[in-house]
Design an enzyme around this catalytic site. Structure first.
Site, mmCIF file in Angstrom:
data_model
loop_
_atom_site.group_PDB
_atom_site.id
_atom_site.type_symbol
_atom_site.label_atom_id
_atom_site.label_comp_id
_atom_site.label_asym_id
_atom_site.label_seq_id
_atom_site.Cartn_x
_atom_site.Cartn_y
_atom_site.Cartn_z
ATOM 1 N N GLN A 111 0.825 -1.214 0.000
ATOM 2 C CA GLN A 111 0.000 0.000 0.000
ATOM 3 C C GLN A 111 0.863 1.270 0.000
ATOM 4 O O GLN A 111 0.461 2.284 -0.561
ATOM 5 C CB GLN A 111 -0.908 -0.041 1.238
ATOM 6 C CG GLN A 111 -2.221 0.707 1.084
ATOM 7 C CD GLN A 111 -3.300 -0.078 0.374
ATOM 8 O OE1 GLN A 111 -3.485 -1.250 0.619
ATOM 9 N NE2 GLN A 111 -4.013 0.573 -0.530
ATOM 10 N N LYS A 126 -2.603 -0.989 6.687
ATOM 11 C CA LYS A 126 -3.565 -2.070 6.412
ATOM 12 C C LYS A 126 -3.984 -2.687 7.732
ATOM 13 O O LYS A 126 -3.276 -2.573 8.727
ATOM 14 C CB LYS A 126 -2.905 -3.154 5.538
ATOM 15 C CG LYS A 126 -3.887 -3.965 4.724
ATOM 16 C CD LYS A 126 -4.248 -3.275 3.431
ATOM 17 C CE LYS A 126 -5.265 -4.022 2.635
ATOM 18 N NZ LYS A 126 -5.403 -3.464 1.290
ATOM 19 N N GLY A 165 -12.351 -0.901 3.005
ATOM 20 C CA GLY A 165 -12.611 -2.324 2.832
ATOM 21 C C GLY A 165 -11.475 -3.051 2.128
ATOM 22 O O GLY A 165 -10.536 -2.445 1.613
ATOM 23 N N ASP A 166 -11.556 -4.358 2.160
ATOM 24 C CA ASP A 166 -10.695 -5.253 1.389
ATOM 25 C C ASP A 166 -11.502 -6.561 1.358
ATOM 26 O O ASP A 166 -12.733 -6.527 1.532
ATOM 27 C CB ASP A 166 -9.320 -5.402 2.067
ATOM 28 C CG ASP A 166 -8.260 -6.047 1.159
ATOM 29 O OD1 ASP A 166 -7.655 -5.335 0.355
ATOM 30 O OD2 ASP A 166 -8.056 -7.270 1.237
ATOM 31 N N THR A 210 -12.023 0.012 -8.003
ATOM 32 C CA THR A 210 -10.865 -0.870 -8.215
ATOM 33 C C THR A 210 -11.023 -1.587 -9.555
ATOM 34 O O THR A 210 -10.083 -1.648 -10.364
ATOM 35 C CB THR A 210 -10.714 -1.868 -7.051
ATOM 36 O OG1 THR A 210 -10.818 -1.155 -5.824
ATOM 37 C CG2 THR A 210 -9.395 -2.597 -7.109
HETATM 38 N N1 GLU Z 1 -8.183 -2.569 -0.084
HETATM 39 C C1 GLU Z 1 -7.973 -1.722 -1.207
HETATM 40 C C2 GLU Z 1 -6.561 -1.864 -1.717
HETATM 41 O O1 GLU Z 1 -6.011 -2.944 -1.665
HETATM 42 C C3 GLU Z 1 -8.422 -0.288 -0.986
HETATM 43 C C4 GLU Z 1 -7.925 0.375 0.252
HETATM 44 C C5 GLU Z 1 -8.543 1.745 0.513
HETATM 45 O O2 GLU Z 1 -9.433 2.179 -0.192
HETATM 46 O O3 GLU Z 1 -8.076 2.368 1.466
HETATM 47 O O4 GLU Z 1 -5.967 -0.960 -2.234
#
Ligand code: GLU
Length: 446
Positions: A111, A126, A165-166, A210
């Site tokens: 990230q 995360k 989310g994830d 995404t």
């Molecule tokens: N989980 C998503 C990623 O892997 C989005 C994370 C977010 O929006 O903060 O980038």
């Protein structure tokens, strides 16, 4: 690997035992940084890379909650603030039984570079839990989320750390988390969580971002060799939020997605995946791909053996989870004539699969560039929250498309500058790294 980088990597292995996926993510980034440390010794002199491999902070906490039978359940919660050089920690929460500290560190590390590539002011972080939402009632999910936030709230905030989310965390979970945060803190602090519902501070296009961003990125890669998604045969893995919206945008851009999957198997739908039916089955009924096949009828083949990567395609979009494409599956894709792999999931290719595609000269867009549209749109949600404004769908989607185009161009320019023309992995890792490294240098030894 360069000697100095190898020393750093050995130290990472020693200091973080048994965290294989974290090691893999670090190795992949360090593998690109040779030409950078050769050109800019200040990064190793100031221990920038060593500092980057050590999270700024890590929180692990107990999450006790009561299930529908009145029994006390205990899960483990995590939040890792990896790097705040560019902005508050930003990154999702993953709820899945496989989650352990190594998962959260791999995702948090990715990230840092992904968020840097967006060009927006967000650091990397995360979190998550080994909680398994599958088979749990809404009430159980709510009680779990409330218990999770009862500890997490003290570590987050719009200027500190902004979760989203994830896998296993969508708008339902963000709603329960936000409600509890608001109740405990006595503040409607919309910018503390992203992925919210539209009427309570969410952004248009965040749900789609995404998947849409991935399709925009794939389109740009194809355009670089005077092609496009139009007329292409595409296979997607997964059937969650990322996969569904990647399929939607690929169809809008003229491609046909002929296969997708879940943990119970995959479907081949030669006429093109029926999106309305897929959304109904997966998002509304929370059902399986076998339910999709049953309802779609005899035109569709469902298999619970093998993998979706056996289906011939021009373009592969892995959108399920880490290490889902191994060397054998890469070989099947290559043998079937696949010309581009773009990652919607985080680190879905094993290192052996990455090598196989490189050797076969298949174009490869790594997740930290290709799936950055989700977190980029989270940053746009934060902008809207900070200005107490809401943007239209068209405006937000246009921003997303521009951001994906900029990431694409920056990857190519950086790859060229550092001697690996056309290499999106080198471009993404180096461009993401340099921006964070320069900010860390400017901010002193912190
Ligand atoms: N989980 C998503 C990623 O892997 C989005 C994370 C977010 O929006 O903060 O980038």
């Amino acid at each position: 690997m360069d000697e100095k980088l190898q020393d750093i990597y050995d130290e990472v292995l020693e200091r973080n035992p048994d965290e294989d996926v974290f090691h893999q993510a670090v190795s992949e980034v360090l593998g690109s940084l040779g030409p950078v440390v050769a050109k800019h010794p200040q990064y190793t002199d100031a221990a920038i890379i060593r500092r980057m491999c050590e999270p700024e902070r890590q929180v692990i906490f107990r999450v006790p909650w009561i299930d529908d039978d009145g029994r006390v359940q205990v899960n483990r919660g995590f939040r890792v603030g990896f790097n705040s050089a560019l902005g508050p920690y930003k990154g999702g929460l993953r709820f899945h039984p496989s989650v352990y500290l190594g998962t959260v560190k791999f995702l948090g590390f990715e990230q840092i570079f992904k968020n840097s590539l967006t060009g927006l002011p967000i650091g990397g972080g995360k979190g998550g839990s080994d909680f398994d939402p599958k088979g749990r009632s809404d009430a159980e999910v709510m009680r779990f989320c409330q218990a999770f936030m009862t500890e997490l709230y003290r570590h987050i905030g719009e200027h500190t750390d902004v979760p989203a989310g994830d896998i296993g965390v969508g708008q339902r979970e963000i709603g329960y988390l936000f409600g509890q945060y608001k109740k405990i803190t006595n503040r409607f602090e919309a910018g503390t969580l992203t992925g919210k519902g539209l009427s309570w501070g969410g952004s248009r296009v965040r749900t789609e971002a995404t998947g849409y961003g991935l399709a925009f990125f794939a389109q740009r890669v194809l355009e670089a060799s005077n092609e496009g998604l139009d007329g292409k045969r595409v296979v997607v893995s997964g059937s969650g939020n990322v996969a569904i919206h990647a399929i939607e945008k690929v169809h809008q851009l003229g491609g046909t997605v002929v296969g997708c999957s879940d943990s119970g198997g995959y479907v081949v739908d030669e006429a093109g995946i029926d999106l309305e039916l897929l959304k109904q089955v997966k998002l509304v009924d929370r059902g399986r791909m076998s339910d999709y096949a049953d309802q779609r009828g005899s035109k569709v083949h469902h298999s619970d053996q093998g993998s979706v990567w056996e289906v011939a395609c021009d373009i592969a979009l892995p959108c399920a989870t880490q290490n889902e494409v191994d060397a054998d599956e890469a070989k099947a894709l290559i043998d079937n004539g696949c010309q581009l792999v773009a990652e919607g999931a985080n680190m879905p290719l094993t290192p052996a699969a990455v090598d196989a595609f490189a050797e076969a000269k298949v174009a490869y867009a790594p997740g930290k560039a290709a799936n950055a549209g989700g977190v980029a749109t989270s940053a746009l949600e934060m902008q809207q929250n900070a200005s107490r404004d809401t943007w239209t769908f068209e405006h937000t989607e246009q921003r997303l498309e521009e951001i994906m185009g900029n990431i694409h161009d920056r990857c190519l320019e950086t790859a060229e500058e550092y001697g690996s023309p056309g290499d999106y992995v080198a471009g993404a890792n180096i461009a993401g790294f340099i921006q964070v490294a320069d900010a860390m240098l400017a901010q002193g030894v912190i």
